[in-house]
Design a protein around this motif. Structure first.
Motif, PDB file in Angstrom:
ATOM      1  N   ALA A  28       0.848  -1.200   0.000  1.00 24.30           N
ATOM      2  CA  ALA A  28       0.000   0.000   0.000  1.00 24.30           C
ATOM      3  C   ALA A  28       0.883   1.250   0.000  1.00 24.30           C
ATOM      4  N   ALA A  29       0.409   2.306  -0.635  1.00 24.04           N
ATOM      5  CA  ALA A  29       1.127   3.583  -0.612  1.00 24.04           C
ATOM      6  C   ALA A  29       1.246   4.051   0.833  1.00 24.04           C
ATOM      7  N   MET A  30       2.432   4.545   1.214  1.00 22.54           N
ATOM      8  CA  MET A  30       2.670   4.923   2.606  1.00 22.54           C
ATOM      9  C   MET A  30       3.537   6.172   2.691  1.00 22.54           C
ATOM     10  N   VAL A  31       3.215   7.016   3.672  1.00 22.01           N
ATOM     11  CA  VAL A  31       4.060   8.152   4.016  1.00 22.01           C
ATOM     12  C   VAL A  31       4.245   8.143   5.531  1.00 22.01           C
ATOM     13  N   ARG A  32       5.350   8.724   5.979  1.00 22.16           N
ATOM     14  CA  ARG A  32       5.598   8.872   7.415  1.00 22.16           C
ATOM     15  C   ARG A  32       5.249  10.309   7.798  1.00 22.16           C
ATOM     16  N   ILE A  33       4.498  10.464   8.889  1.00 23.99           N
ATOM     17  CA  ILE A  33       4.057  11.773   9.349  1.00 23.99           C
ATOM     18  C   ILE A  33       4.604  12.008  10.749  1.00 23.99           C
ATOM     19  N   GLU A  34       5.288  13.134  10.916  1.00 24.68           N
ATOM     20  CA  GLU A  34       5.801  13.546  12.223  1.00 24.68           C
ATOM     21  C   GLU A  34       5.151  14.875  12.568  1.00 24.68           C
ATOM     22  N   ASP A  35       4.456  14.904  13.705  1.00 21.89           N
ATOM     23  CA  ASP A  35       3.723  16.099  14.120  1.00 21.89           C
ATOM     24  C   ASP A  35       4.284  16.663  15.412  1.00 21.89           C
ATOM     25  N   LEU A  36       4.313  17.976  15.492  1.00 20.05           N
ATOM     26  CA  LEU A  36       4.622  18.704  16.717  1.00 20.05           C
ATOM     27  C   LEU A  36       3.410  19.578  17.016  1.00 20.05           C
ATOM     28  N   TYR A  37       2.720  19.284  18.118  1.00 23.16           N
ATOM     29  CA  TYR A  37       1.609  20.115  18.572  1.00 23.16           C
ATOM     30  C   TYR A  37       2.200  21.145  19.524  1.00 23.16           C
ATOM     31  N   ILE A  38       2.247  22.382  19.091  1.00 23.43           N
ATOM     32  CA  ILE A  38       2.932  23.443  19.815  1.00 23.43           C
ATOM     33  C   ILE A  38       2.141  23.807  21.069  1.00 23.43           C
ATOM     34  N   ARG A  42      -3.228  26.120  19.131  1.00 17.31           N
ATOM     35  CA  ARG A  42      -3.949  25.124  18.337  1.00 17.31           C
ATOM     36  C   ARG A  42      -3.186  24.854  17.049  1.00 17.31           C
ATOM     37  N   LEU A  43      -1.861  25.027  17.095  1.00 15.13           N
ATOM     38  CA  LEU A  43      -1.002  24.867  15.924  1.00 15.13           C
ATOM     39  C   LEU A  43      -0.337  23.502  15.908  1.00 15.13           C
ATOM     40  N   ARG A  44      -0.249  22.950  14.691  1.00 17.76           N
ATOM     41  CA  ARG A  44       0.441  21.682  14.475  1.00 17.76           C
ATOM     42  C   ARG A  44       1.466  21.876  13.371  1.00 17.76           C
ATOM     43  N   LEU A  45       2.714  21.536  13.667  1.00 12.13           N
ATOM     44  CA  LEU A  45       3.793  21.559  12.682  1.00 12.13           C
ATOM     45  C   LEU A  45       3.954  20.136  12.176  1.00 12.13           C
ATOM     46  N   ARG A  46       3.956  19.947  10.856  1.00  7.91           N
ATOM     47  CA  ARG A  46       3.985  18.590  10.294  1.00  7.91           C
ATOM     48  C   ARG A  46       5.053  18.446   9.230  1.00  7.91           C
ATOM     49  N   ARG A  47       5.719  17.269   9.285  1.00  7.97           N
ATOM     50  CA  ARG A  47       6.649  16.869   8.225  1.00  7.97           C
ATOM     51  C   ARG A  47       6.128  15.544   7.666  1.00  7.97           C
ATOM     52  N   VAL A  48       5.981  15.483   6.336  1.00 15.02           N
ATOM     53  CA  VAL A  48       5.523  14.273   5.664  1.00 15.02           C
ATOM     54  C   VAL A  48       6.636  13.817   4.732  1.00 15.02           C
ATOM     55  N   THR A  49       7.075  12.580   4.907  1.00 14.94           N
ATOM     56  CA  THR A  49       8.144  12.029   4.072  1.00 14.94           C
ATOM     57  C   THR A  49       7.716  10.679   3.513  1.00 14.94           C
ATOM     58  N   GLY A  50       8.355  10.301   2.426  1.00 14.91           N
ATOM     59  CA  GLY A  50       8.101   8.983   1.848  1.00 14.91           C
ATOM     60  C   GLY A  50       7.432   9.064   0.507  1.00 14.91           C
ATOM     61  N   VAL A  88      11.854  23.808  16.772  1.00 10.47           N
ATOM     62  CA  VAL A  88      12.491  23.882  18.103  1.00 10.47           C
ATOM     63  C   VAL A  88      11.517  24.393  19.171  1.00 10.47           C
ATOM     64  N   LEU A  89      10.320  24.769  18.771  1.00 10.32           N
ATOM     65  CA  LEU A  89       9.342  25.269  19.737  1.00 10.32           C
ATOM     66  C   LEU A  89       8.912  24.147  20.684  1.00 10.32           C
ATOM     67  N   PRO A  90       8.531  24.504  21.911  1.00  9.13           N
ATOM     68  CA  PRO A  90       8.076  23.463  22.841  1.00  9.13           C
ATOM     69  C   PRO A  90       6.736  22.895  22.400  1.00  9.13           C
ATOM     70  N   GLY A  91       6.615  21.583  22.531  1.00  9.20           N
ATOM     71  CA  GLY A  91       5.365  20.949  22.144  1.00  9.20           C
ATOM     72  C   GLY A  91       5.394  19.456  22.368  1.00  9.20           C
ATOM     73  N   ASN A  92       4.365  18.823  21.916  1.00  9.24           N
ATOM     74  CA  ASN A  92       4.205  17.380  22.060  1.00  9.24           C
ATOM     75  C   ASN A  92       4.317  16.736  20.694  1.00  9.24           C
ATOM     76  N   ARG A  93       5.138  15.700  20.615  1.00 11.37           N
ATOM     77  CA  ARG A  93       5.418  15.049  19.330  1.00 11.37           C
ATOM     78  C   ARG A  93       4.751  13.691  19.240  1.00 11.37           C
ATOM     79  N   ILE A  94       4.411  13.355  18.010  1.00  7.40           N
ATOM     80  CA  ILE A  94       3.866  12.031  17.714  1.00  7.40           C
ATOM     81  C   ILE A  94       4.207  11.702  16.268  1.00  7.40           C
ATOM     82  N   SER A  95       4.380  10.416  15.991  1.00 10.89           N
ATOM     83  CA  SER A  95       4.670  10.009  14.617  1.00 10.89           C
ATOM     84  C   SER A  95       3.855   8.772  14.262  1.00 10.89           C
ATOM     85  N   LYS A  96       3.616   8.659  12.969  1.00  9.59           N
ATOM     86  CA  LYS A  96       2.796   7.562  12.461  1.00  9.59           C
ATOM     87  C   LYS A  96       3.122   7.332  10.998  1.00  9.59           C
TER      88      LYS A  96
END
Length: 157
Positions: A28-38, A42-50, A88-96
């Motif tokens: 299946a088509a797949m991308v990796r998503i890394e999120d930083l909830y600042i 109510r801001l989310r910084l996202r990097r999508v790779t793959g 570099v901002l403070p926040g909570n990270r999650i990846s999927k």
């Protein structure tokens, strides 16, 4: 709800997937998503790779809404340099890892939430997303359950 300036409505539903009944993800088509909830925003910084494409960087703001299916959202696409300044901002990270299966995005979470799989479906209108049936491999709908929001999962990661 009035649409904030520069925002669009996002119409989506989310379902908790039974890992034992999850469709095969091999191929299946797949991308990796890394999120930083600042923090404190109510801001989310996202990097999508793959998927053989260049990385995508974006800053998102999801607005509060009384409707769990439809809410305003604003995205700003960033350069790698802009992303690095904000990362570099403070926040909570999650990846999927997000797989595309039968029109759904299957989010397979990593880290503390390993084993958690949430299926997400979007549509251009609220009526269209509400017409979508829960897939047979899902256990229940979690669209309106704040415990399954990205921000809450990141906070508890």
């Amino acid at each position: 709800m009035e649409l904030p300036k520069y925002a669009l409505f996002e119409h989506e539903r989310r379902f908790l997937v039974d890992p034992a009944r999850c469709p095969p993800l091999d191929g299946a088509a797949m991308v990796r998503i890394e999120d930083l909830y600042i923090v404190a925003t109510r801001l989310r910084l996202r990097r999508v790779t793959g998927a053989g494409a260049a990385p995508v960087y974006k800053l998102c703001r999801k607005y509060l809404s009384d409707d769990p299916v439809s809410a305003p959202i604003t995205n700003l696409y960033l350069t790698a340099e802009e992303f690095a300044q904000l990362d570099v901002l403070p926040g909570n990270r999650i990846s999927k890892c997000r797989y595309r299966i039968d029109g759904f995005g299957l989010d397979v979470f990593e880290g503390r939430h390993a084993g958690l799989i949430i299926a997400e479906i979007e549509a251009p209108t609220q009526a269209a997303v509400l017409a979508q049936m829960m897939p047979g491999w899902a256990m229940r709908e979690v669209t309106g359950d704040p415990a399954y929001s990205g921000a809450e999962l990141a906070r508890t990661a």
